[in-house]
Design an enzyme around this catalytic site. Sequence first.
Site, short mmCIF file in Angstrom:
data_model
loop_
_atom_site.label_atom_id
_atom_site.label_comp_id
_atom_site.label_asym_id
_atom_site.label_seq_id
_atom_site.Cartn_x
_atom_site.Cartn_y
_atom_site.Cartn_z
N ASP A 12 26.30 12.54 -8.73
CA ASP A 12 25.53 11.44 -7.78
C ASP A 12 24.65 12.34 -7.03
O ASP A 12 24.92 13.19 -6.19
CB ASP A 12 26.65 10.88 -6.79
CG ASP A 12 26.30 9.61 -6.05
OD1 ASP A 12 25.14 9.02 -6.42
OD2 ASP A 12 27.01 9.19 -5.26
N ASP A 135 20.12 7.43 -9.96
CA ASP A 135 20.81 8.39 -9.20
C ASP A 135 22.23 8.90 -9.39
O ASP A 135 22.90 9.61 -8.85
CB ASP A 135 20.48 8.14 -7.63
CG ASP A 135 21.24 7.13 -7.10
OD1 ASP A 135 21.79 6.49 -8.04
OD2 ASP A 135 21.73 6.86 -5.91
N GLU A 136 22.70 8.13 -10.67
CA GLU A 136 24.22 8.55 -11.12
C GLU A 136 24.12 8.64 -12.43
O GLU A 136 23.79 8.05 -13.37
CB GLU A 136 24.85 7.49 -10.59
CG GLU A 136 25.67 7.45 -9.31
CD GLU A 136 26.52 6.31 -9.06
OE1 GLU A 136 26.27 5.31 -8.21
OE2 GLU A 136 27.45 6.22 -9.81
#
Length: 417
Positions: A12, A135-136
Amino acid sequence: MTSLPRRIAHLDMDAFYASVELLRYPQLKGLPVVIGGRRRREDDVLNPADGGLDRIPLDAFPRLSGYVGRGVITTATYAARQFGIGSAMGLMKAARLCPDAILLPVDFEEYRRYSRLFKEQILAVAPLMENRGVDEVYIDFTGVEGGQEEAGLALARRLQAAILASTGLTCSIGVAPNKLLAKMASEFNKPNGIALVGEDDLERQIWPLPCRKINGIGPRTDEKLQRAGIRTIAELAACDPAWLCEQFGRSYGQWLHEAAHGRDERPVSTHSEPVSMSRETTFGRDLHAVQDRTELGAVFTRLCEQVAADLVRKGYVGRTIGIKIRYDNFRSVTRDFTADLYMADPLLIRQFAGQCLKRVPLDRRLRLLGVRVGSLRRADAIAEGLPARTPPRRSSRRRDEEMTLSLFPSSAEEQPE
DNA sequence: TCTGGGGTCCTAGGACCC
DNA sequence: TCTGGGGTCCTAGGACCC
């Protein structure tokens, strides 16, 4: 052949959007900054063609106090959060809490650029990566060289270093026997942290956490659980599965039980096909179907054109056309219709969506309008001779009427009722 | 002058087919 | 003629996630 212990990582990026902005505008470091409201435009003063972003003086940045409209906060820096500002809060409300906070429009292009950069670094080392948004990601360390070293800690460190070197950004990583636990673990040592959760750590590390920490338990379920006196994952784990099924349905009830015991067999999936594509917009002011007919018609046409362009650009066609509206009281309704042909044409989509609009009551003002295309297939699969038309379904009288109607073009602005 | 936008998956009822 | 069950598709709404 001995099977290796499963090592799943969840990675993350730390405060992703805000961190990307601070790379561009280092002069904003430590200041309350809020990102949201609208998308960055080409001609934005914050995006000058001649570069030198780091020299833009502070008083050239727009402030929250100057904002007018219905935008919400996408993310806020820690300095802004100290004023009580948080994600999803309306900007007008945030402006009352901290009028001097700097407001940056979102710049998805830039975030996607950084997203590609950090994912390239991961793929170079560990090819089994599942995208979970900009973003993950989940990563399967199990069979990767070095993935078993120190239970995954060594590889996690290497990934953090590679990502920092290539992007200047930090991330947090959780490594566990499955995705569910890895996701929770990645939150333990934020920012720039690594956490390992093993089979034996369930009671000590997971059970004391509130139920809401489980990815898949949202505000509704949490509230219902709390009303039944269940606050922690340990308390959820102690629940009778039959009772959970009674309360939440068979499938979700069983899942709640499994999740509370840290069990999750889902594989890391490297590929997925889209199921639907949609465009929606919230108006600057609530619009009325009659008084604001022209404006509404223009927005409707634009949404159809946008979703059609998305389909074409990505190479898909679809046959379920739907609309969504949200009334001024925030209640939403949807209508859809499944045609017997696949399409990506704006005019055709506009026609079917227009018929859907006619089936919804338009007696009160609208704040949002959306257009959706579902039942997607790859356009090239259709081109290769798979049927563009599906076999006509034996349909009810009502559906037949709608089909007949929809084959005739209606006026430029759909005017229901 | 509360409450964005783009998604996925599930449920539940009705139609329809075998 | 009456009754029934399984399976699939369609539609509307809702929960949840990023």
